[in-house]
Design a protein around this motif. Sequence first.
Motif, PDB file in Angstrom:
ATOM      1  N   ILE A 203      84.795 112.691   3.348  1.00  0.00           N
ATOM      2  CA  ILE A 203      84.701 114.051   2.799  1.00  0.00           C
ATOM      3  C   ILE A 203      84.221 115.019   3.869  1.00  0.00           C
ATOM      4  CG2 ILE A 203      83.417 115.507   1.164  1.00  0.00           C
ATOM      5  CD1 ILE A 203      83.600 113.146  -0.820  1.00  0.00           C
ATOM      6  N   CYS A 204      83.162 114.638   4.573  1.00  0.00           N
ATOM      7  CA  CYS A 204      82.617 115.521   5.618  1.00  0.00           C
ATOM      8  C   CYS A 204      83.583 115.682   6.786  1.00  0.00           C
ATOM      9  CB  CYS A 204      81.284 114.975   6.124  1.00  0.00           C
ATOM     10  SG  CYS A 204      79.910 115.148   4.972  1.00  0.00           S
ATOM     11  N   ALA A 205      84.356 114.649   7.084  1.00  0.00           N
ATOM     12  CA  ALA A 205      85.279 114.710   8.214  1.00  0.00           C
ATOM     13  C   ALA A 205      86.383 115.741   8.010  1.00  0.00           C
ATOM     14  CB  ALA A 205      85.891 113.335   8.470  1.00  0.00           C
ATOM     15  N   ARG A 206      86.612 116.142   6.762  1.00  0.00           N
ATOM     16  CA  ARG A 206      87.630 117.146   6.478  1.00  0.00           C
ATOM     17  C   ARG A 206      87.047 118.493   6.042  1.00  0.00           C
ATOM     18  NH1 ARG A 206      92.830 117.331   8.312  1.00  0.00           N
ATOM     19  NH2 ARG A 206      93.503 115.189   8.651  1.00  0.00           N
ATOM     20  N   ALA A 207      85.844 118.486   5.515  1.00  0.00           N
ATOM     21  CA  ALA A 207      85.283 119.734   4.973  1.00  0.00           C
ATOM     22  C   ALA A 207      84.094 120.267   5.768  1.00  0.00           C
ATOM     23  CB  ALA A 207      84.859 119.525   3.509  1.00  0.00           C
ATOM     24  N   TYR A 208      83.711 119.566   6.843  1.00  0.00           N
ATOM     25  CA  TYR A 208      82.499 119.975   7.566  1.00  0.00           C
ATOM     26  C   TYR A 208      82.588 119.699   9.076  1.00  0.00           C
ATOM     27  CZ  TYR A 208      77.512 120.004   8.873  1.00  0.00           C
ATOM     28  OH  TYR A 208      76.312 120.253   9.482  1.00  0.00           O
ATOM     29  N   ALA A 209      82.939 118.490   9.446  1.00  0.00           N
ATOM     30  CA  ALA A 209      82.829 118.058  10.846  1.00  0.00           C
ATOM     31  C   ALA A 209      84.153 118.142  11.596  1.00  0.00           C
ATOM     32  CB  ALA A 209      82.305 116.623  10.896  1.00  0.00           C
ATOM     33  N   ASP A 210      84.023 118.282  12.902  1.00  0.00           N
ATOM     34  CA  ASP A 210      85.143 118.117  13.833  1.00  0.00           C
ATOM     35  C   ASP A 210      84.562 117.511  15.099  1.00  0.00           C
ATOM     36  OD1 ASP A 210      87.185 118.166  15.629  1.00  0.00           O
ATOM     37  OD2 ASP A 210      87.603 120.310  15.488  1.00  0.00           O
ATOM     38  N   PRO A 211      84.660 116.191  15.257  1.00  0.00           N
ATOM     39  CA  PRO A 211      84.020 115.533  16.402  1.00  0.00           C
ATOM     40  C   PRO A 211      84.645 115.902  17.742  1.00  0.00           C
ATOM     41  CG  PRO A 211      85.448 114.002  15.247  1.00  0.00           C
ATOM     42  CD  PRO A 211      85.404 115.248  14.410  1.00  0.00           C
ATOM     43  N   THR A 212      85.784 116.596  17.726  1.00  0.00           N
ATOM     44  CA  THR A 212      86.400 117.013  18.988  1.00  0.00           C
ATOM     45  C   THR A 212      85.970 118.427  19.396  1.00  0.00           C
ATOM     46  OG1 THR A 212      88.383 117.939  17.937  1.00  0.00           O
ATOM     47  CG2 THR A 212      88.417 115.592  18.490  1.00  0.00           C
ATOM     48  N   SER A 213      85.153 119.097  18.572  1.00  0.00           N
ATOM     49  CA  SER A 213      84.672 120.439  18.927  1.00  0.00           C
ATOM     50  C   SER A 213      83.330 120.332  19.651  1.00  0.00           C
ATOM     51  CB  SER A 213      84.525 121.303  17.672  1.00  0.00           C
ATOM     52  OG  SER A 213      83.420 120.883  16.896  1.00  0.00           O
ATOM     53  N   GLY A 216      80.516 119.732  17.211  1.00  0.00           N
ATOM     54  CA  GLY A 216      80.757 118.714  16.202  1.00  0.00           C
ATOM     55  C   GLY A 216      81.132 119.256  14.838  1.00  0.00           C
ATOM     56  N   LEU A 217      81.300 120.574  14.731  1.00  0.00           N
ATOM     57  CA  LEU A 217      81.579 121.196  13.445  1.00  0.00           C
ATOM     58  C   LEU A 217      82.960 121.841  13.430  1.00  0.00           C
ATOM     59  CD1 LEU A 217      78.142 122.971  12.809  1.00  0.00           C
ATOM     60  CD2 LEU A 217      78.871 120.697  12.034  1.00  0.00           C
ATOM     61  N   GLN A 218      83.484 122.039  12.239  1.00  0.00           N
ATOM     62  CA  GLN A 218      84.753 122.728  12.108  1.00  0.00           C
ATOM     63  C   GLN A 218      84.621 124.152  12.623  1.00  0.00           C
ATOM     64  OE1 GLN A 218      86.723 122.496   8.367  1.00  0.00           O
ATOM     65  NE2 GLN A 218      86.873 120.275   8.408  1.00  0.00           N
ATOM     66  N   GLN A 219      85.645 124.588  13.311  1.00  0.00           N
ATOM     67  CA  GLN A 219      85.656 125.918  13.892  1.00  0.00           C
ATOM     68  C   GLN A 219      86.470 126.875  13.015  1.00  0.00           C
ATOM     69  OE1 GLN A 219      83.755 126.195  17.010  1.00  0.00           O
ATOM     70  NE2 GLN A 219      83.258 124.241  16.026  1.00  0.00           N
ATOM     71  N   ASP A 220      85.874 127.999  12.643  1.00  0.00           N
ATOM     72  CA  ASP A 220      86.548 129.043  11.870  1.00  0.00           C
ATOM     73  C   ASP A 220      87.188 128.531  10.577  1.00  0.00           C
ATOM     74  OD1 ASP A 220      85.956 130.942  13.914  1.00  0.00           O
ATOM     75  OD2 ASP A 220      87.649 130.160  15.070  1.00  0.00           O
ATOM     76  N   PRO A 221      86.453 127.786   9.745  1.00  0.00           N
ATOM     77  CA  PRO A 221      87.025 127.359   8.468  1.00  0.00           C
ATOM     78  C   PRO A 221      87.154 128.561   7.518  1.00  0.00           C
ATOM     79  CG  PRO A 221      84.705 126.791   8.546  1.00  0.00           C
ATOM     80  CD  PRO A 221      85.055 127.334   9.902  1.00  0.00           C
ATOM     81  N   PRO A 222      87.947 128.449   6.461  1.00  0.00           N
ATOM     82  CA  PRO A 222      88.167 129.583   5.550  1.00  0.00           C
ATOM     83  C   PRO A 222      86.887 130.199   4.988  1.00  0.00           C
ATOM     84  CG  PRO A 222      89.723 127.833   5.090  1.00  0.00           C
ATOM     85  CD  PRO A 222      88.782 127.293   6.119  1.00  0.00           C
ATOM     86  N   ALA A 223      85.866 129.393   4.749  1.00  0.00           N
ATOM     87  CA  ALA A 223      84.620 129.915   4.175  1.00  0.00           C
ATOM     88  C   ALA A 223      83.722 130.587   5.206  1.00  0.00           C
ATOM     89  CB  ALA A 223      83.851 128.810   3.462  1.00  0.00           C
ATOM     90  N   GLY A 224      84.094 130.526   6.493  1.00  0.00           N
ATOM     91  CA  GLY A 224      83.337 131.221   7.529  1.00  0.00           C
ATOM     92  C   GLY A 224      82.485 130.342   8.415  1.00  0.00           C
ATOM     93  N   VAL A 232      81.293 125.039  -0.583  1.00  0.00           N
ATOM     94  CA  VAL A 232      82.387 125.400  -1.495  1.00  0.00           C
ATOM     95  C   VAL A 232      83.109 124.149  -1.992  1.00  0.00           C
ATOM     96  CG1 VAL A 232      84.650 126.516  -1.630  1.00  0.00           C
ATOM     97  CG2 VAL A 232      82.738 127.703  -0.546  1.00  0.00           C
ATOM     98  N   SER A 233      83.397 123.236  -1.060  1.00  0.00           N
ATOM     99  CA  SER A 233      84.115 122.013  -1.411  1.00  0.00           C
ATOM    100  C   SER A 233      83.317 121.152  -2.382  1.00  0.00           C
ATOM    101  CB  SER A 233      84.429 121.220  -0.142  1.00  0.00           C
ATOM    102  OG  SER A 233      85.075 120.008  -0.441  1.00  0.00           O
ATOM    103  N   LEU A 234      82.025 120.985  -2.100  1.00  0.00           N
ATOM    104  CA  LEU A 234      81.198 120.117  -2.946  1.00  0.00           C
ATOM    105  C   LEU A 234      80.949 120.726  -4.323  1.00  0.00           C
ATOM    106  CD1 LEU A 234      78.594 118.698  -0.403  1.00  0.00           C
ATOM    107  CD2 LEU A 234      80.722 117.660  -1.225  1.00  0.00           C
ATOM    108  N   LYS A 235      80.827 122.048  -4.382  1.00  0.00           N
ATOM    109  CA  LYS A 235      80.667 122.696  -5.684  1.00  0.00           C
ATOM    110  C   LYS A 235      81.890 122.448  -6.547  1.00  0.00           C
ATOM    111  CE  LYS A 235      79.589 127.115  -7.902  1.00  0.00           C
ATOM    112  NZ  LYS A 235      79.312 128.563  -7.694  1.00  0.00           N
ATOM    113  N   ALA A 236      83.075 122.550  -5.936  1.00  0.00           N
ATOM    114  CA  ALA A 236      84.313 122.293  -6.669  1.00  0.00           C
ATOM    115  C   ALA A 236      84.397 120.835  -7.103  1.00  0.00           C
ATOM    116  CB  ALA A 236      85.510 122.677  -5.809  1.00  0.00           C
ATOM    117  N   LEU A 237      84.024 119.915  -6.203  1.00  0.00           N
ATOM    118  CA  LEU A 237      84.060 118.490  -6.542  1.00  0.00           C
ATOM    119  C   LEU A 237      83.194 118.199  -7.766  1.00  0.00           C
ATOM    120  CD1 LEU A 237      83.731 115.518  -4.042  1.00  0.00           C
ATOM    121  CD2 LEU A 237      82.457 115.534  -6.179  1.00  0.00           C
ATOM    122  N   SER A 238      81.988 118.767  -7.772  1.00  0.00           N
ATOM    123  CA  SER A 238      81.030 118.475  -8.846  1.00  0.00           C
ATOM    124  C   SER A 238      81.523 118.959 -10.204  1.00  0.00           C
ATOM    125  CB  SER A 238      79.676 119.103  -8.533  1.00  0.00           C
ATOM    126  OG  SER A 238      79.735 120.517  -8.614  1.00  0.00           O
TER     127      SER A 238
END
Length: 363
Positions: A203-213, A216-224, A232-238
């Motif tokens: 879950i984190c590997a797609r909604a939070y992390a980017d080990p190649t950055s 280590g975090l996603q760069q410029d994701p839709p939520a900012g 946002v992702s976890l709230k929707a999951l719950s």
Amino acid sequence: MSAITTALAYSTDSAGMHPSHTLPIKLRAIAEAGFNQAELAFPDLEAYAEQEFPGYRKLDDNGNGDLDKLLQIATKVRKLCEDLRLSVLTVHPFSQFEGYEDTQKRATGFERAAAWFKVLKALNCQMLQVGSTPDPSTSSDYDVIARDLRQLADEAAAQDPPICIAYEMWAWGIHVNTWEHIWEVCKCVDRPNFGLCLDTFQICARAYADPTSPNGLQQDPPAGSADAQLTVSLKALSKTIPPEKIFYLQISDGSRKVTPDALRKSAQEQGISPLYAWSNAWRPLPYMDTVCPRADKESWGGYLPVLNVCEAVLQTGWRGPWSYEVFYQEDMSKDDASSPAKWTKAAKDSHQLLIKHLKERGF
């Protein structure tokens, strides 16, 4: 057992990666650490068969090979688990199965499944984990994907005893690689014995992390930001996944000890995606620095918000089996007889700390 969990498992392939770490040694370490279930890796079972039967032929994509010998090994493992008061939660990973439009490739997958079902029966295991396929030759049509998984679920349900299918998003999956994706597929499959395996790392590997950055975090994701995107992702999951469709939860962290360049190089050499390479070698336990400090005083590098993911899953109302599946190749691949006990004991301590923090959040 905590009221938050109904059962606690540890994965056999997370109890050591060296050939000296045999399946019986791993299972004993899992039991001695206080787990009541094991998540059994099919490659571990076949490695044990190779040790017991020189010249053993592994099962191929059609399920052909020395199946009779493998069933003997599975029966032996079942007896060992009974002696250790362990049950087998699930067998993994059944992969590269769904989405083929070629009739022969489809038939091959179901032949392999039939062989695996026999192994599960010998183990007295009633759950098969299926990982979302990384094969780019498969269809992106979720109706096609669901068609195959629906038939798999129906054939699993017809077994004696019936088997359920736990579908896991692999972050490197070609068409299905987020929790939203597996939930859409699950709805399309629409079978009571077909549900989800949720995984904190995936879950984190797609909604939070980017080990190649660099960070280590996603760069410029839709939520900012990565934090906002995961929230946002976890709230929707719950609020989205019914608790009865979550068959079990896998726990692991992700490490920043590997540099982006080294990870890319490793992935290229193996011919796999960086996320897959990261998953295979750099997944420590949550709170690893606390529960198992390194002798060299260095950090294990864990940085994923595992606690937040667990909280979101519990907010669905789900209470079920937790399984610790971690891979730290740098340490686990050593010829070190103490490794299985070290990792399983650390996992139990990690779990207790995770439960403590969840209780502090009101669970």
